[in-house]
Design a protein around this motif. Structure first.
Motif, PDB file in Angstrom:
ATOM      1  N   THR A 102      16.614  31.926 -48.263  1.00 49.91           N
ATOM      2  CA  THR A 102      15.331  32.500 -47.850  1.00 49.91           C
ATOM      3  C   THR A 102      15.311  33.954 -48.281  1.00 49.91           C
ATOM      4  OG1 THR A 102      16.291  33.065 -45.703  1.00 49.91           O
ATOM      5  CG2 THR A 102      15.152  30.943 -45.882  1.00 49.91           C
ATOM      6  N   ALA A 103      14.410  34.286 -49.160  1.00 48.96           N
ATOM      7  CA  ALA A 103      14.368  35.645 -49.689  1.00 48.96           C
ATOM      8  C   ALA A 103      12.933  36.032 -49.992  1.00 48.96           C
ATOM      9  CB  ALA A 103      15.216  35.750 -50.954  1.00 48.96           C
ATOM     10  N   THR A 104      12.623  37.302 -49.781  1.00 47.96           N
ATOM     11  CA  THR A 104      11.317  37.822 -50.177  1.00 47.96           C
ATOM     12  C   THR A 104      11.278  37.932 -51.696  1.00 47.96           C
ATOM     13  OG1 THR A 104      12.076  40.104 -50.057  1.00 47.96           O
ATOM     14  CG2 THR A 104      11.185  39.125 -48.028  1.00 47.96           C
ATOM     15  N   GLU A 105      10.094  38.222 -52.210  1.00 48.37           N
ATOM     16  CA  GLU A 105       9.961  38.374 -53.654  1.00 48.37           C
ATOM     17  C   GLU A 105      10.804  39.543 -54.152  1.00 48.37           C
ATOM     18  OE1 GLU A 105       8.464  36.596 -56.141  1.00 48.37           O
ATOM     19  OE2 GLU A 105       8.402  35.126 -54.524  1.00 48.37           O
ATOM     20  N   SER A 106      10.859  40.617 -53.384  1.00 49.59           N
ATOM     21  CA  SER A 106      11.664  41.767 -53.800  1.00 49.59           C
ATOM     22  C   SER A 106      13.148  41.408 -53.856  1.00 49.59           C
ATOM     23  CB  SER A 106      11.453  42.941 -52.838  1.00 49.59           C
ATOM     24  OG  SER A 106      10.108  43.384 -52.874  1.00 49.59           O
ATOM     25  N   GLU A 107      13.622  40.702 -52.842  1.00 44.65           N
ATOM     26  CA  GLU A 107      15.023  40.300 -52.837  1.00 44.65           C
ATOM     27  C   GLU A 107      15.313  39.317 -53.963  1.00 44.65           C
ATOM     28  OE1 GLU A 107      18.992  40.037 -51.787  1.00 44.65           O
ATOM     29  OE2 GLU A 107      17.438  41.495 -51.240  1.00 44.65           O
ATOM     30  N   SER A 108      14.368  38.426 -54.221  1.00 44.22           N
ATOM     31  CA  SER A 108      14.555  37.471 -55.308  1.00 44.22           C
ATOM     32  C   SER A 108      14.623  38.186 -56.659  1.00 44.22           C
ATOM     33  CB  SER A 108      13.410  36.453 -55.323  1.00 44.22           C
ATOM     34  OG  SER A 108      13.566  35.534 -56.392  1.00 44.22           O
ATOM     35  N   ASP A 109      13.796  39.232 -56.826  1.00 45.11           N
ATOM     36  CA  ASP A 109      13.846  40.014 -58.067  1.00 45.11           C
ATOM     37  C   ASP A 109      15.210  40.679 -58.235  1.00 45.11           C
ATOM     38  OD1 ASP A 109      11.284  39.320 -58.706  1.00 45.11           O
ATOM     39  OD2 ASP A 109      10.374  41.180 -57.971  1.00 45.11           O
ATOM     40  N   ILE A 110      15.760  41.193 -57.145  1.00 47.55           N
ATOM     41  CA  ILE A 110      17.071  41.836 -57.216  1.00 47.55           C
ATOM     42  C   ILE A 110      18.138  40.829 -57.604  1.00 47.55           C
ATOM     43  CG2 ILE A 110      18.876  42.939 -55.844  1.00 47.55           C
ATOM     44  CD1 ILE A 110      16.673  44.335 -54.258  1.00 47.55           C
ATOM     45  N   ARG A 111      18.060  39.629 -57.037  1.00 51.63           N
ATOM     46  CA  ARG A 111      19.046  38.599 -57.363  1.00 51.63           C
ATOM     47  C   ARG A 111      18.892  38.148 -58.813  1.00 51.63           C
ATOM     48  NH1 ARG A 111      18.452  35.026 -51.760  1.00 51.63           N
ATOM     49  NH2 ARG A 111      19.215  36.702 -50.354  1.00 51.63           N
ATOM     50  N   ASP A 112      17.654  37.988 -59.260  1.00 53.22           N
ATOM     51  CA  ASP A 112      17.443  37.627 -60.670  1.00 53.22           C
ATOM     52  C   ASP A 112      17.988  38.718 -61.588  1.00 53.22           C
ATOM     53  OD1 ASP A 112      16.184  35.221 -60.075  1.00 53.22           O
ATOM     54  OD2 ASP A 112      14.204  36.160 -59.937  1.00 53.22           O
ATOM     55  N   GLY A 113      17.661  39.983 -61.265  1.00 54.86           N
ATOM     56  CA  GLY A 113      18.139  41.081 -62.086  1.00 54.86           C
ATOM     57  C   GLY A 113      19.650  41.198 -62.077  1.00 54.86           C
ATOM     58  N   SER A 114      20.264  40.942 -60.921  1.00 53.88           N
ATOM     59  CA  SER A 114      21.718  41.002 -60.832  1.00 53.88           C
ATOM     60  C   SER A 114      22.366  39.932 -61.703  1.00 53.88           C
ATOM     61  CB  SER A 114      22.163  40.825 -59.378  1.00 53.88           C
ATOM     62  OG  SER A 114      21.653  41.877 -58.571  1.00 53.88           O
ATOM     63  N   ASN A 115      21.784  38.750 -61.728  1.00 60.47           N
ATOM     64  CA  ASN A 115      22.288  37.709 -62.633  1.00 60.47           C
ATOM     65  C   ASN A 115      22.128  38.134 -64.087  1.00 60.47           C
ATOM     66  OD1 ASN A 115      22.948  34.703 -61.395  1.00 60.47           O
ATOM     67  ND2 ASN A 115      21.730  35.979 -60.007  1.00 60.47           N
ATOM     68  N   GLY A 116      21.023  38.820 -64.363  1.00 65.07           N
ATOM     69  CA  GLY A 116      20.834  39.335 -65.719  1.00 65.07           C
ATOM     70  C   GLY A 116      21.887  40.369 -66.090  1.00 65.07           C
ATOM     71  N   LEU A 117      22.263  41.219 -65.125  1.00 65.55           N
ATOM     72  CA  LEU A 117      23.313  42.208 -65.387  1.00 65.55           C
ATOM     73  C   LEU A 117      24.656  41.535 -65.643  1.00 65.55           C
ATOM     74  CD1 LEU A 117      22.622  45.117 -62.854  1.00 65.55           C
ATOM     75  CD2 LEU A 117      22.444  45.171 -65.343  1.00 65.55           C
ATOM     76  N   VAL A 118      24.960  40.497 -64.869  1.00 67.30           N
ATOM     77  CA  VAL A 118      26.214  39.769 -65.089  1.00 67.30           C
ATOM     78  C   VAL A 118      26.205  39.132 -66.475  1.00 67.30           C
ATOM     79  CG1 VAL A 118      27.672  37.867 -64.295  1.00 67.30           C
ATOM     80  CG2 VAL A 118      26.563  39.367 -62.630  1.00 67.30           C
ATOM     81  N   MET A 119      25.052  38.574 -66.859  1.00 65.02           N
ATOM     82  CA  MET A 119      24.921  38.000 -68.203  1.00 65.02           C
ATOM     83  C   MET A 119      25.190  39.061 -69.259  1.00 65.02           C
ATOM     84  SD  MET A 119      22.973  37.829 -71.143  1.00 65.02           S
ATOM     85  CE  MET A 119      21.662  38.898 -70.533  1.00 65.02           C
ATOM     86  N   TRP A 120      24.589  40.258 -69.074  1.00 69.58           N
ATOM     87  CA  TRP A 120      24.790  41.352 -70.034  1.00 69.58           C
ATOM     88  C   TRP A 120      26.258  41.754 -70.105  1.00 69.58           C
ATOM     89  CZ3 TRP A 120      26.686  46.116 -68.425  1.00 69.58           C
ATOM     90  CH2 TRP A 120      26.777  47.093 -69.421  1.00 69.58           C
ATOM     91  N   GLY A 121      26.904  41.883 -68.945  1.00 66.06           N
ATOM     92  CA  GLY A 121      28.306  42.283 -68.943  1.00 66.06           C
ATOM     93  C   GLY A 121      29.192  41.266 -69.638  1.00 66.06           C
ATOM     94  N   LEU A 122      28.951  39.985 -69.354  1.00 68.01           N
ATOM     95  CA  LEU A 122      29.776  38.940 -69.963  1.00 68.01           C
ATOM     96  C   LEU A 122      29.528  38.858 -71.466  1.00 68.01           C
ATOM     97  CD1 LEU A 122      31.843  36.746 -69.461  1.00 68.01           C
ATOM     98  CD2 LEU A 122      29.977  35.153 -68.944  1.00 68.01           C
ATOM     99  N   SER A 123      28.269  38.937 -71.882  1.00 70.35           N
ATOM    100  CA  SER A 123      27.964  38.880 -73.319  1.00 70.35           C
ATOM    101  C   SER A 123      28.533  40.095 -74.049  1.00 70.35           C
ATOM    102  CB  SER A 123      26.455  38.791 -73.541  1.00 70.35           C
ATOM    103  OG  SER A 123      25.798  39.938 -73.043  1.00 70.35           O
ATOM    104  N   SER A 124      28.565  41.255 -73.374  1.00 70.71           N
ATOM    105  CA  SER A 124      29.156  42.448 -73.996  1.00 70.71           C
ATOM    106  C   SER A 124      30.651  42.258 -74.197  1.00 70.71           C
ATOM    107  CB  SER A 124      28.894  43.682 -73.132  1.00 70.71           C
ATOM    108  OG  SER A 124      27.506  43.956 -73.032  1.00 70.71           O
ATOM    109  N   LEU A 125      31.323  41.660 -73.200  1.00 67.10           N
ATOM    110  CA  LEU A 125      32.756  41.399 -73.341  1.00 67.10           C
ATOM    111  C   LEU A 125      33.027  40.396 -74.451  1.00 67.10           C
ATOM    112  CD1 LEU A 125      33.845  41.207 -69.582  1.00 67.10           C
ATOM    113  CD2 LEU A 125      34.242  43.073 -71.205  1.00 67.10           C
ATOM    114  N   VAL A 126      32.181  39.360 -74.528  1.00 66.11           N
ATOM    115  CA  VAL A 126      32.342  38.367 -75.603  1.00 66.11           C
ATOM    116  C   VAL A 126      32.146  39.025 -76.956  1.00 66.11           C
ATOM    117  CG1 VAL A 126      31.350  36.292 -76.620  1.00 66.11           C
ATOM    118  CG2 VAL A 126      31.712  36.412 -74.152  1.00 66.11           C
ATOM    119  N   ALA A 127      31.090  39.853 -77.081  1.00 67.48           N
ATOM    120  CA  ALA A 127      30.824  40.537 -78.349  1.00 67.48           C
ATOM    121  C   ALA A 127      31.960  41.480 -78.717  1.00 67.48           C
ATOM    122  CB  ALA A 127      29.506  41.301 -78.253  1.00 67.48           C
TER     123      ALA A 127
END
Length: 289
Positions: A102-127
């Motif tokens: 159960t999350a508000t739209e703001s909290e959901s945006d933070i969770r989506d963005g945090s997953n995006g940051l993890v994606m960026w970090g992992l892709s940077s390590l792979v690169a």
């Protein structure tokens, strides 16, 4: 699973999942999907960029771009690659992330963005890993080849040997020992930056006796020999300084590109999450035909 509405925001309630802590808000399948897409885009753009970089260089002297502009163009291209790859990978991660709890739209945006940051970090390590492996392998091969070429070239064209030959030209009694002695003297002059008076007198006498020229001409030859060696050393230092400055610029631009990539991944993931919740459809993109 049901949809409810609180404060005008669509919220997904996953019964017995993230509400009691049994499910993480980090969606690894979505993150891995974003990493694959970002890595593929990076590979395509970097391959294309390498062609641009090669077009700026030339084996002919004076026809290559300066190290400064190569560093600038390379840094800007890395910035572009990071931006495009992070936007695409972040959007896919946010769009594919399963909204849990159960999350508000703001909290959901933070969770989506945090997953995006993890994606960026992992892709940077792979690169970084791919780049390091590629550079290491290429360096080993290039080092072996270049070492052999450099050794052969040094045997054919040695700048110091050419200078020594010019100073001793015309001499019929010049020996390899004379050339070696004068070469060592030349190396000492370049290292110390000055000529010892006794050494000067000795080598003026040596050049005059070996070549049959007058002491005045021998003095001129020695002065020209020293001046040419010092000029070559100054040019080498200047080239090294230009390379150092270009490396600094490239490093700063690369760091800036990574920071921009992180921000782009976070932003794109929130946009992807909003499109997921709104079930946004891009006409013409959702069918392969």
């Amino acid at each position: 699973m049901s949809y409810t509405d609180t404060t005008g925001a669509a919220v997904v309630v996953a019964e017995g999942s993230a509400a009691n802590g049994s499910v993480s808000y980090i969606d690894w399948p979505a993150i891995f999907a974003g990493v694959v897409l970002a890595s593929a885009i990076s590979l395509i753009l970097l391959t294309f960029g390498s062609a641009i970089g090669l077009s700026m260089t030339s084996a002919r002297e004076g026809q290559s771009a300066s190290m400064f502009w190569i560093a600038i163009v390379g840094g800007l291209w890395i910035l572009w690659v990071q931006l495009m790859a992070s936007l695409a990978g972040g959007y896919l991660t946010g769009r594919m992330r399963r909204r849990t709890g159960t999350a508000t739209e703001s909290e959901s945006d933070i969770r989506d963005g945090s997953n995006g940051l993890v994606m960026w970090g992992l892709s940077s390590l792979v690169a970084a890993f791919i780049a390091f492996s590629g550079v290491t392998g290429a360096a080993n091969v290039a080092g072996n080849v270049a070492g052999g070429v450099a050794q052969a070239a040094a045997e054919v064209v040695d700048p110091n040997a050419l200078l020594v030959d010019r100073a001793l030209r015309g001499g019929s009694e010049v020996t390899d020992a004379d050339r070696g002695e004068l070469g060592r003297f030349l190396a000492g002059v370049v290292a110390d930056g000055e000529v010892n008076a006794d050494d000067r007198a000795y080598f003026v006498s040596t050049i005059a006796s070996r070549t049959g020229v007058s002491p005045e001409e021998a003095q001129q030859r020695l002065d020209q020999l020293v001046a040419s060696a010092q000029q070559m050393e100054a040019e080498a230092r200047e080239a090294a300084e230009r390379a150092r400055k270009a490396s600094i610029i490239a490093a700063f631009l690369t760091a800036a590109a990574l920071a921009v990539g992180a921000a782009a991944a976070y932003y794109a993931a929130t946009i992807g999450g909003n499109h997921r919740d709104d079930e946004t459809v891009f006409e013409g993109w959702y069918r392969p035909w």
